[in-house]
Design a protein around this motif. Structure first.
Motif, PDB file in Angstrom:
ATOM      1  N   ASN A   3       2.701   1.937  -8.795  1.00 15.51           N
ATOM      2  CA  ASN A   3       2.005   1.181  -9.812  1.00 15.51           C
ATOM      3  C   ASN A   3       0.594   0.868  -9.377  1.00 15.51           C
ATOM      4  O   ASN A   3      -0.072  -0.130  -9.789  1.00 15.51           O
ATOM      5  CB  ASN A   3       2.752  -0.302  -9.927  1.00 15.51           C
ATOM      6  N   ARG A   4      -0.102   1.806  -8.729  1.00 13.10           N
ATOM      7  CA  ARG A   4      -1.535   1.805  -8.108  1.00 13.10           C
ATOM      8  C   ARG A   4      -2.268   2.138  -9.578  1.00 13.10           C
ATOM      9  O   ARG A   4      -2.303   2.881 -10.352  1.00 13.10           O
ATOM     10  CB  ARG A   4      -1.648   2.395  -6.892  1.00 13.10           C
ATOM     11  N   VAL A   5      -3.555   1.372  -9.225  1.00 16.11           N
ATOM     12  CA  VAL A   5      -4.633   1.847 -10.218  1.00 16.11           C
ATOM     13  C   VAL A   5      -5.127   3.171 -10.091  1.00 16.11           C
ATOM     14  O   VAL A   5      -5.260   3.788  -8.689  1.00 16.11           O
ATOM     15  CB  VAL A   5      -5.835   0.904  -9.979  1.00 16.11           C
ATOM     16  N   ALA A   6      -5.091   4.154 -11.133  1.00 19.71           N
ATOM     17  CA  ALA A   6      -5.655   5.367 -11.245  1.00 19.71           C
ATOM     18  C   ALA A   6      -7.155   5.595 -10.920  1.00 19.71           C
ATOM     19  O   ALA A   6      -7.963   4.580 -10.838  1.00 19.71           O
ATOM     20  CB  ALA A   6      -5.380   6.024 -12.389  1.00 19.71           C
ATOM     21  N   THR A  33     -13.928   4.194  -8.981  1.00 16.73           N
ATOM     22  CA  THR A  33     -12.850   3.148  -8.859  1.00 16.73           C
ATOM     23  C   THR A  33     -11.705   3.586  -8.490  1.00 16.73           C
ATOM     24  O   THR A  33     -11.186   4.469  -8.921  1.00 16.73           O
ATOM     25  CB  THR A  33     -12.806   2.674 -10.121  1.00 16.73           C
ATOM     26  N   PHE A  34     -11.249   3.186  -7.266  1.00 15.17           N
ATOM     27  CA  PHE A  34      -9.886   3.750  -6.744  1.00 15.17           C
ATOM     28  C   PHE A  34      -9.342   2.737  -5.858  1.00 15.17           C
ATOM     29  O   PHE A  34      -9.725   1.860  -5.339  1.00 15.17           O
ATOM     30  CB  PHE A  34     -10.028   4.843  -6.123  1.00 15.17           C
ATOM     31  N   ASN A  35      -7.877   2.792  -5.782  1.00 11.74           N
ATOM     32  CA  ASN A  35      -6.937   2.145  -4.877  1.00 11.74           C
ATOM     33  C   ASN A  35      -7.079   2.933  -3.688  1.00 11.74           C
ATOM     34  O   ASN A  35      -6.863   4.086  -3.581  1.00 11.74           O
ATOM     35  CB  ASN A  35      -5.567   1.967  -5.431  1.00 11.74           C
ATOM     36  N   THR A  36      -7.423   2.325  -2.506  1.00 13.38           N
ATOM     37  CA  THR A  36      -7.417   2.785  -1.119  1.00 13.38           C
ATOM     38  C   THR A  36      -6.054   3.527  -0.690  1.00 13.38           C
ATOM     39  O   THR A  36      -6.192   4.336   0.148  1.00 13.38           O
ATOM     40  CB  THR A  36      -8.058   2.078  -0.005  1.00 13.38           C
ATOM     41  N   GLN A  37      -5.138   3.238  -1.396  1.00 15.22           N
ATOM     42  CA  GLN A  37      -3.866   3.660  -1.173  1.00 15.22           C
ATOM     43  C   GLN A  37      -3.266   4.920  -1.935  1.00 15.22           C
ATOM     44  O   GLN A  37      -2.225   5.395  -1.812  1.00 15.22           O
ATOM     45  CB  GLN A  37      -2.785   2.551  -1.165  1.00 15.22           C
ATOM     46  N   SER A  38      -4.287   5.259  -2.671  1.00 17.91           N
ATOM     47  CA  SER A  38      -3.695   6.487  -3.941  1.00 17.91           C
ATOM     48  C   SER A  38      -4.026   7.819  -3.403  1.00 17.91           C
ATOM     49  O   SER A  38      -3.707   8.746  -4.232  1.00 17.91           O
ATOM     50  CB  SER A  38      -4.212   6.120  -5.210  1.00 17.91           C
ATOM     51  N   GLU A  50       7.040   6.793 -12.038  1.00 17.93           N
ATOM     52  CA  GLU A  50       7.801   5.644 -12.717  1.00 17.93           C
ATOM     53  C   GLU A  50       8.904   5.445 -11.856  1.00 17.93           C
ATOM     54  O   GLU A  50       9.685   4.426 -12.203  1.00 17.93           O
ATOM     55  CB  GLU A  50       8.052   6.225 -14.269  1.00 17.93           C
ATOM     56  N   THR A  51       9.331   6.146 -10.788  1.00 19.91           N
ATOM     57  CA  THR A  51      10.291   5.418  -9.889  1.00 19.91           C
ATOM     58  C   THR A  51       9.855   4.886  -8.843  1.00 19.91           C
ATOM     59  O   THR A  51       8.862   5.039  -7.951  1.00 19.91           O
ATOM     60  CB  THR A  51      10.917   6.934  -9.513  1.00 19.91           C
ATOM     61  N   TYR A  52      10.540   3.649  -8.834  1.00 18.85           N
ATOM     62  CA  TYR A  52      10.241   2.632  -7.887  1.00 18.85           C
ATOM     63  C   TYR A  52      11.341   2.135  -6.957  1.00 18.85           C
ATOM     64  O   TYR A  52      12.159   1.658  -7.418  1.00 18.85           O
ATOM     65  CB  TYR A  52       9.370   1.449  -8.540  1.00 18.85           C
ATOM     66  N   PRO A  53      11.308   2.429  -5.637  1.00 14.40           N
ATOM     67  CA  PRO A  53      10.235   3.076  -4.826  1.00 14.40           C
ATOM     68  C   PRO A  53      10.317   4.628  -4.929  1.00 14.40           C
ATOM     69  O   PRO A  53      11.532   4.923  -5.193  1.00 14.40           O
ATOM     70  CB  PRO A  53      10.465   2.406  -3.499  1.00 14.40           C
ATOM     71  N   PRO A  54       9.392   5.499  -5.026  1.00 12.07           N
ATOM     72  CA  PRO A  54       9.600   6.775  -4.802  1.00 12.07           C
ATOM     73  C   PRO A  54      10.142   7.342  -3.636  1.00 12.07           C
ATOM     74  O   PRO A  54       9.639   7.257  -2.670  1.00 12.07           O
ATOM     75  CB  PRO A  54       8.226   7.236  -5.294  1.00 12.07           C
TER      76      PRO A  54
END
Length: 319
Positions: free
Chosen positions: A71-74, A93-98, A217-221
């Motif tokens: 569910n992280r920001v694209a 713009t980015f999530n450092t975990q993506s 969409e699978t959590y957790p993947p």
């Protein structure tokens, strides 16, 4: 055992702290953790790994995981034209975990005790810069001798690797890692930066849009990774790695199958040992195989964000 570190059986060092912790090993105010093992006792040892001068980036593109998992920001990229001048700026713009990232010591704490490395609290994280990734930058980054264990190639030779195994909870044991090291003639040294190629990024590359969306969409993947076990944490401690990294979304097989030895807790919160994830190791593995040399000089300078939680590695391996 190294003179710099006590035995694994002496853990936890802070007896009033969480399981497995090495708090205080480098001082009560330390914010570098196992990065204190860099540079190695002989500062020129890592540079001697450079034989051919081949330079290989280990950063996956920031926009590669689309849509991102957890569910992280694209990733977003806007180019700002300054017409009528021929001048452009851009905004990211980015999530450092993506994408490729170092997990810093503010990223994951002991879940029960709610403490991060060296007894850092959530209040410390939100109200100060303690344990920020900027400390790594200000102390020269993550630079030293890198060592690659190519699990994917080993597993292909054994006939046990598949694309599907990358998107299942597939644990890689210490016995397998040791077998790979023997096959590759790898000799570990204290202060090494360990890289493990599982084949996850390459497997992701061949997924179609529908499969990528279903994964996000699978959590957790579920994902391939290192086994969470006492044998694993003991092995990592005894080898004295300064940092570890893989090409999968979580360094440990996910979801974690043994939360008593959750690697994110032990390594990040317990020892201050950086975890790298989603590194692009395919080109590096190919070059290592061609040269029959699986050690190299490695340099990574995270982005200089005071109080940062994580960062793209900006990493390069030089063989």
């Amino acid at each position: 055992m190294s003179k710099l570190r006590p035995s694994f059986d002496s853990l936890p060092l802070r007896k009033d702290g969480p399981h497995g912790n090495a708090w205080g090993l480098w001082g009560t105010n330390d914010q570098l953790g196992m990065l204190n093992l860099l540079p190695p006792p002989n500062p020129t040892a890592a540079s001697k790994e450079i034989e051919h001068g081949t330079r290989i980036s280990v950063d996956w593109p920031l926009n590669k995981m689309s849509p991102p998992c957890f569910n992280r920001v694209a990733f977003g990229h806007d180019i700002i034209n300054k017409a009528p001048r021929s001048v452009n700026d851009d905004t990211l713009t980015f999530n450092t975990q993506s994408s490729s990232q170092w997990d810093g010591f503010r990223h994951y704490g002991y879940q029960k005790e709610k403490r991060y490395y060296n007894d850092c609290t959530n209040e410390d994280v939100l109200g100060s810069e303690k344990n920020g990734i900027h400390v790594w930058v200000e102390n020269g980054g993550v630079v030293g001798r890198g060592v690659l264990l190519d699990y994917k190639s080993w597993a292909e030779d054994k006939g046990v690797w598949s694309l599907e195994s990358c998107f299942q909870t597939t644990p890689i044991t210490v016995d397998v890692l040791e077998e790979i090291a023997t096959k590759q003639a790898v000799e570990f040294k204290e202060g090494d930066i360990l890289f493990i190629r599982t084949g996850w990024t390459g497997a992701y590359d061949v997924l179609d849009t529908q499969a990528r969306t279903k994964l996000s969409e699978t959590y957790p993947p579920p994902a391939i990774g290192i086994e969470s076990s006492e044998k694993t944490v003991r092995w990592i401690w005894q080898k004295g790695f300064a940092a570890v990294a893989g090409d999968q979304p979580s360094f440990e097989a996910w979801p974690c199958q043994n939360t008593d030895y959750l690697l994110h807790e032990w390594l990040l919160a317990g020892w201050g040992l950086p975890i790298g994830e989603i590194f692009d190791l395919d080109k590096l593995a190919k070059e290592c195989k061609e040269q029959n040399k699986y050690s190299f000089f490695f340099s990574s300078m995270p982005i200089h964000v005071p109080g940062g939680v994580a960062s793209p590695p900006n990493g390069v391996a030089i063989l």
